[in-house]
Design a protein around this motif. Sequence first.
Motif, PDB file in Angstrom:
ATOM      1  N   THR A  14       0.835  -1.207   0.000  1.00 23.95           N
ATOM      2  CA  THR A  14       0.000   0.000   0.000  1.00 23.95           C
ATOM      3  C   THR A  14       0.864   1.249   0.000  1.00 23.95           C
ATOM      4  O   THR A  14       0.570   2.219  -0.713  1.00 23.95           O
ATOM      5  CB  THR A  14      -0.967  -0.014   1.201  1.00 23.95           C
ATOM      6  N   GLU A  35      -9.524   5.367  -3.658  1.00 24.00           N
ATOM      7  CA  GLU A  35      -9.947   4.211  -4.468  1.00 24.00           C
ATOM      8  C   GLU A  35      -8.905   3.881  -5.546  1.00 24.00           C
ATOM      9  O   GLU A  35      -8.687   2.707  -5.876  1.00 24.00           O
ATOM     10  CB  GLU A  35     -11.303   4.503  -5.113  1.00 24.00           C
ATOM     11  N   LEU A  58     -15.637  -7.643   6.627  1.00 24.15           N
ATOM     12  CA  LEU A  58     -14.461  -6.852   6.276  1.00 24.15           C
ATOM     13  C   LEU A  58     -13.832  -7.436   5.022  1.00 24.15           C
ATOM     14  O   LEU A  58     -13.430  -8.587   5.003  1.00 24.15           O
ATOM     15  CB  LEU A  58     -13.459  -6.891   7.431  1.00 24.15           C
ATOM     16  N   ASN A  62     -11.481  -3.034   1.936  1.00 30.07           N
ATOM     17  CA  ASN A  62     -11.689  -2.174   3.106  1.00 30.07           C
ATOM     18  C   ASN A  62     -10.403  -2.008   3.908  1.00 30.07           C
ATOM     19  O   ASN A  62     -10.090  -0.918   4.382  1.00 30.07           O
ATOM     20  CB  ASN A  62     -12.769  -2.732   4.027  1.00 30.07           C
ATOM     21  N   VAL A  63      -9.664  -3.106   4.068  1.00 32.86           N
ATOM     22  CA  VAL A  63      -8.408  -3.076   4.808  1.00 32.86           C
ATOM     23  C   VAL A  63      -7.402  -2.186   4.082  1.00 32.86           C
ATOM     24  O   VAL A  63      -6.755  -1.329   4.697  1.00 32.86           O
ATOM     25  CB  VAL A  63      -7.844  -4.507   5.003  1.00 32.86           C
ATOM     26  N   GLN A  65      -8.030   0.206   1.938  1.00 31.30           N
ATOM     27  CA  GLN A  65      -8.499   1.593   1.991  1.00 31.30           C
ATOM     28  C   GLN A  65      -8.128   2.233   3.326  1.00 31.30           C
ATOM     29  O   GLN A  65      -7.619   3.355   3.366  1.00 31.30           O
ATOM     30  CB  GLN A  65     -10.008   1.675   1.785  1.00 31.30           C
ATOM     31  N   SER A  66      -8.341   1.510   4.409  1.00 29.94           N
ATOM     32  CA  SER A  66      -8.002   2.034   5.731  1.00 29.94           C
ATOM     33  C   SER A  66      -6.501   2.282   5.852  1.00 29.94           C
ATOM     34  O   SER A  66      -6.066   3.317   6.374  1.00 29.94           O
ATOM     35  CB  SER A  66      -8.471   1.040   6.799  1.00 29.94           C
ATOM     36  N   MET A  67      -5.703   1.355   5.339  1.00 23.49           N
ATOM     37  CA  MET A  67      -4.247   1.529   5.361  1.00 23.49           C
ATOM     38  C   MET A  67      -3.836   2.753   4.544  1.00 23.49           C
ATOM     39  O   MET A  67      -3.011   3.558   4.985  1.00 23.49           O
ATOM     40  CB  MET A  67      -3.548   0.289   4.804  1.00 23.49           C
ATOM     41  N   GLU A  69      -5.588   5.408   3.779  1.00 28.08           N
ATOM     42  CA  GLU A  69      -5.998   6.635   4.466  1.00 28.08           C
ATOM     43  C   GLU A  69      -5.052   6.955   5.617  1.00 28.08           C
ATOM     44  O   GLU A  69      -4.679   8.114   5.825  1.00 28.08           O
ATOM     45  CB  GLU A  69      -7.438   6.502   4.960  1.00 28.08           C
ATOM     46  N   ASP A  70      -4.636   5.915   6.353  1.00 27.05           N
ATOM     47  CA  ASP A  70      -3.706   6.131   7.464  1.00 27.05           C
ATOM     48  C   ASP A  70      -2.323   6.561   6.976  1.00 27.05           C
ATOM     49  O   ASP A  70      -1.645   7.349   7.630  1.00 27.05           O
ATOM     50  CB  ASP A  70      -3.583   4.862   8.316  1.00 27.05           C
ATOM     51  N   SER A  73      -2.700  10.285   5.765  1.00 30.20           N
ATOM     52  CA  SER A  73      -2.911  11.235   6.866  1.00 30.20           C
ATOM     53  C   SER A  73      -1.716  11.293   7.816  1.00 30.20           C
ATOM     54  O   SER A  73      -1.602  12.212   8.621  1.00 30.20           O
ATOM     55  CB  SER A  73      -4.155  10.842   7.667  1.00 30.20           C
TER      56      SER A  73
END
Length: 81
Positions: A14, A35, A58, A62-63, A65-67, A69-70, A73
Amino acid sequence: MSYQALAMDLIARTERAVEQVAGLSAHTGITFKVEDIVDAVERDLPADYPAPAADGSLSRRNVIQSMAEDILSGAMYADPA
């Protein structure tokens, strides 16, 4: 592959996708969405790459995407206080 090794591998994939997509965006001026990063990671995964349990709660997307975003940020690298 252990869950920890799998998580570390997916984080590394990622991070690479974030660098590629964000770099391309910076060079072209074309904006991107999270995305786009998820799609880049998914395209790069081997066909037999493990996915979360199929109970529907899950998904691998989804996993990722969360990674992503983290990573974007900075939360992925923040010191837990």
